[in-house]
Design a protein around this motif. Structure first.
Motif, PDB file in Angstrom:
ATOM      1  N   VAL A 186      45.021  45.913 -30.034  1.00 25.77           N
ATOM      2  CA  VAL A 186      45.864  47.030 -29.606  1.00 25.77           C
ATOM      3  C   VAL A 186      44.973  48.261 -29.477  1.00 25.77           C
ATOM      4  N   PHE A 187      44.846  48.755 -28.261  1.00 31.23           N
ATOM      5  CA  PHE A 187      44.148  50.012 -28.006  1.00 31.23           C
ATOM      6  C   PHE A 187      45.185  51.130 -28.098  1.00 31.23           C
ATOM      7  N   PHE A 188      44.926  52.140 -28.916  1.00 32.44           N
ATOM      8  CA  PHE A 188      45.919  53.200 -29.059  1.00 32.44           C
ATOM      9  C   PHE A 188      45.242  54.567 -29.066  1.00 32.44           C
ATOM     10  N   GLU A 189      46.044  55.575 -28.799  1.00 30.61           N
ATOM     11  CA  GLU A 189      45.533  56.933 -28.621  1.00 30.61           C
ATOM     12  C   GLU A 189      46.085  57.841 -29.718  1.00 30.61           C
ATOM     13  N   SER A 240      43.950  62.535 -28.754  1.00 32.50           N
ATOM     14  CA  SER A 240      43.104  62.457 -27.550  1.00 32.50           C
ATOM     15  C   SER A 240      41.898  61.542 -27.701  1.00 32.50           C
ATOM     16  N   LYS A 241      41.907  60.702 -28.723  1.00 26.81           N
ATOM     17  CA  LYS A 241      40.851  59.712 -28.874  1.00 26.81           C
ATOM     18  C   LYS A 241      41.466  58.320 -28.865  1.00 26.81           C
ATOM     19  N   VAL A 242      40.706  57.352 -28.352  1.00 23.40           N
ATOM     20  CA  VAL A 242      41.197  55.980 -28.251  1.00 23.40           C
ATOM     21  C   VAL A 242      40.480  55.108 -29.279  1.00 23.40           C
ATOM     22  N   TYR A 243      41.262  54.286 -29.962  1.00 26.86           N
ATOM     23  CA  TYR A 243      40.737  53.342 -30.941  1.00 26.86           C
ATOM     24  C   TYR A 243      41.220  51.944 -30.586  1.00 26.86           C
ATOM     25  N   ALA A 244      40.469  50.952 -31.009  1.00 22.64           N
ATOM     26  CA  ALA A 244      40.860  49.550 -30.807  1.00 22.64           C
ATOM     27  C   ALA A 244      41.114  48.915 -32.157  1.00 22.64           C
ATOM     28  N   LEU A 245      42.295  48.336 -32.323  1.00 21.39           N
ATOM     29  CA  LEU A 245      42.620  47.552 -33.508  1.00 21.39           C
ATOM     30  C   LEU A 245      42.438  46.090 -33.141  1.00 21.39           C
ATOM     31  N   VAL A 246      41.411  45.478 -33.705  1.00 20.43           N
ATOM     32  CA  VAL A 246      41.021  44.123 -33.313  1.00 20.43           C
ATOM     33  C   VAL A 246      41.277  43.163 -34.467  1.00 20.43           C
TER      34      VAL A 246
END
Length: 361
Positions: free
Chosen positions: A126-129, A132-138
């Motif tokens: 899940v890529f989430f914002e 104003s920054k984007v993180y990936a939950l892998v």
């Protein structure tokens, strides 16, 4: 001969959070998900007698939940709109040449059928914002993290390199990193409730401590305690009472319509205990984590962890949690251990006084 009771294996969902380059928004993430990630199997690249698929590792991203294309969606939790992209990463691993190309009837170059020499893996992401920054939950095991970053996030070399991803930060992510002092603070908050800044009525309650992992000051000894009511465990409290460094702890949290039991590591990794977690659906039905996956992981990383960190920083800034208060808490834990050991071993106050330095008597 009596047999010991078999331990029930706990099913956990392991989540790693990676910080996407600051120049990439969710729209750019979707562009990157559509790139070609296939890789040639090096020892079969020159085999003209093989179909292209037989000498290729098929890697890539697919829309999650059977969707036909990637899309940016929004989920409102605690009066906070969180934009996200849900995707599934797929990657393949090949056997070595010695196992994949064998001798059959005197022929040394027979290639084993593809399904016997190529194995696939998946990593829900899940890529989430946030801010104003984007993180990936892998969702990926520790042993596979490096390969996933190399193959699916463009961080490898040669054919694996995808400049479109730029730099992925997977170490010391400021928003989601914790130190031992934070864990001591949170361990002292059992029974407390926390409100989200965007919705004061959205309450998070800390119900229980389910795990504590500690290192001695010299990092010579590592101890881990797990189970319900860990703060009633003498080994765990002995370590806390001697100021051992906490690098991981497990907690049970109650949210509106959700109870989650999870372990939090100082490197931002979370482990969700699927068996001990419960989600209530919109119609009152009981759901498991997989059935409400996006809401669960965004509740943890988009709401819970940020709320806890803000509250901790606020308590420190306002001197509601100080070094002396931490010392006082450790003293109470140590006294509890002493009392329990005295009761268990019929140790009197005079016995204790007899082993203390005279200056303390």
């Amino acid at each position: 001969m009596a047999r010991g009771r078999a331990k029930t294996k706990i099913k956990e969902v392991r989540l790693s959070v990676w910080e996407i380059d600051s120049s990439i928004a969710l729209e750019g993430v979707i562009d990157n998900l559509r790139l070609d990630y296939n890789l040639p199997i090096s020892y079969l690249a020159d085999r003209a007698d093989l179909q292209e698929r037989d000498k290729t590792l098929e890697n890539g991203w697919h829309p999650a939940n059977g969707e036909t294309d990637f899309s940016i969606n929004s989920l409102n939790i605690a009066n906070t709109d969180i934009r996200y992209v849900h995707a599934s990463g797929y990657y393949e691993k090949a056997e070595s040449e010695q196992k994949a190309v064998i001798n059959v009837n005197g022929t040394n170059n027979t290639v084993v059928p593809r399904h016997l020499r190529v194995f696939n893996r998946s990593c829900p992401t899940v890529f989430f914002e946030i801010e104003s920054k984007v993180y990936a939950l892998v969702e990926v095991s520790n042993s596979e993290e490096s390969r996933v970053r190399s193959v699916l996030f463009g961080q490898g070399r040669g054919d694996n390199k995808k400049e479109e991803w730029k730099k992925i930060n997977y170490k010391e992510i400021l928003q989601f990193s914790w130190d031992s002092q934070f864990f001591y603070w949170l361990l002292s908050k059992i029974g407390s409730s926390f409100s989200h800044e965007s919705d004061p009525e959205y309450t998070i309650s800390l119900l229980d401590v389910s795990a504590v992992a500690q290192l001695t000051t010299e990092q010579e000894y590592d101890s881990t305690s797990k189970g319900a009511n860990v703060l009633g465990s003498l080994p765990a409290l002995s370590g806390l009472g001697t100021n051992q460094s906490v690098y991981e702890a497990g907690f049970a949290f109650q949210f509106p319509n959700m109870t989650l039991t999870l372990r939090m590591s100082d490197n931002s990794t979370c482990f969700i205990n699927s068996s001990a977690s419960n989600i209530i659906g919109e119609n009152g039905e009981s759901l498991n984590i997989e059935q409400d996956y996006v809401r669960v992981v965004l509740t943890i990383y988009g709401i819970l962890l940020l709320t806890l960190k803000r509250k901790y920083n606020s308590d420190v800034a306002n001197r509601l949690w100080t070094v002396s208060q931490e010392q006082f808490q450790r003293k109470n834990w140590a006294l509890y251990v002493i009392r329990e050991l005295c009761e268990e071993n019929d140790i009197s106050l005079d016995d204790v006084k007899g082993i203390l330095p005279e200056s303390n008597n």
